[in-house]
Design a protein around this motif. Structure first.
Motif, PDB file in Angstrom:
ATOM      1  N   MET A   1       0.082  -0.980  -0.176  1.00  0.00           N
ATOM      2  CA  MET A   1      -0.184  -0.455  -0.433  1.00  0.00           C
ATOM      3  C   MET A   1       0.793   1.043   0.547  1.00  0.00           C
ATOM      4  N   HIS A   2       1.768   1.352   1.109  1.00  0.00           N
ATOM      5  CA  HIS A   2       2.673   2.520   1.404  1.00  0.00           C
ATOM      6  C   HIS A   2       3.332   2.583  -0.604  1.00  0.00           C
ATOM      7  N   CYS A   3       3.760   1.534  -1.202  1.00  0.00           N
ATOM      8  CA  CYS A   3       4.203   1.911  -2.608  1.00  0.00           C
ATOM      9  C   CYS A   3       3.653   2.611  -3.545  1.00  0.00           C
ATOM     10  N   LEU A   4       2.597   1.436  -3.585  1.00  0.00           N
ATOM     11  CA  LEU A   4       1.649   1.808  -4.417  1.00  0.00           C
ATOM     12  C   LEU A   4       0.961   3.494  -4.788  1.00  0.00           C
ATOM     13  N   PHE A   5       1.063   3.623  -3.587  1.00  0.00           N
ATOM     14  CA  PHE A   5       0.146   5.033  -3.360  1.00  0.00           C
ATOM     15  C   PHE A   5       1.001   6.132  -2.678  1.00  0.00           C
ATOM     16  N   LYS A   6       1.451   6.252  -3.297  1.00  0.00           N
ATOM     17  CA  LYS A   6       3.154   7.100  -2.978  1.00  0.00           C
ATOM     18  C   LYS A   6       2.922   8.692  -2.503  1.00  0.00           C
TER      19      LYS A   6
END
Length: 241
Positions: A173-178
């Motif tokens: 989630m943290h990677c895909l929704f920077k």
């Protein structure tokens, strides 16, 4: 002559103010829901580790083990891949994961309500996701993931702990929704850091060569032949999509 030019400039400045206003609500709603999910996931250790037997696992599709490594591989190997494709996969995979966890939990289980609340949060996140364009079809590999996740009788099952599945959800989630989770140094770590993955993929060509050589001398190197084939099969399973 000056008046039309003034109107034109005024119209352009008006668009510059209107477009961000039109775009902002969806982005803000999405980030608000994701940040709520982030806060909720901070309790995943207590609910999915302490409330479960040691080494308790559930059966999931291979594609439902969605890690940073999977994102890195898809970005490298899939042509015409867009960030929205990965975000849609993330949403679908984690919704299915929560359904599988709920199926094995009795309603009186201490983690049942927590899991049910997570499922409700994902429904809210889905409502604020930008709709897919009808003019564009997802890449073939993304379609394959959709179909395999939704197919109840497909092959390739894995047994994974519920906590590890939610750990994957949190990290990806943290990677895909920077935009919703900016890091302090401005750099988001989305790269796969799995050492076994890199070692395995580097050794794959070597084992392929070993196997081909062994096939040329089947009478004298039966042991090496079998060893090479086993190594190749194992490494291919690690490095495949």
């Amino acid at each position: 002559m000056c008046r039309p030019t003034t109107w034109l400039l005024g119209g352009l400045f008006g668009l510059m103010w209107v477009i961000p206003v039109l775009m902002t609500p969806t982005t803000l709603a999405q980030c608000k829901s994701l940040k709520t999910l982030e806060t909720k996931l901070t309790d995943r250790r207590r609910n999915f580790k302490h409330n479960f037997p040691i080494n308790y696992t559930i059966r999931v599709h291979y594609e439902e083990i969605f890690k940073l490594c999977n994102i890195s591989r898809l970005r490298v190997r899939v042509v015409d891949l867009e960030e929205g494709d990965l975000q849609d996969v993330w949403l679908l995979v984690n919704q299915e994961v929560l359904k599988r966890i709920l199926r094995v939990l009795p309603e009186r289980h201490p983690s049942y309500k927590y899991t049910s609340d997570l499922e409700d949060l994902f429904r809210k996140i889905q409502q604020v996701f930008p709709p897919q364009s009808d003019e564009r079809e997802p890449p073939e590999r993304i379609e394959e993931i959709y179909n395999r996740v939704k197919e109840p009788n497909s092959k390739g099952w894995r047994f994974v702990t519920p906590k590890s599945l939610l750990d994957n959800c949190y990290r990806t989630m943290h990677c895909l929704f920077k935009n919703c989770f900016p890091s302090e140094d401005g750099v988001q770590d989305c790269e796969c850091t799995s050492l076994p993955y890199y070692i395995s993929c580097l050794l794959l060509p070597l084992t392929s060569t070993l196997t081909s050589l062994c096939w040329q001398f089947p009478r004298n190197t039966n042991l090496l032949n079998w060893f090479g084939m086993l190594c190749q099969l194992y490494l291919f399973s690690v490095c495949r999509h």
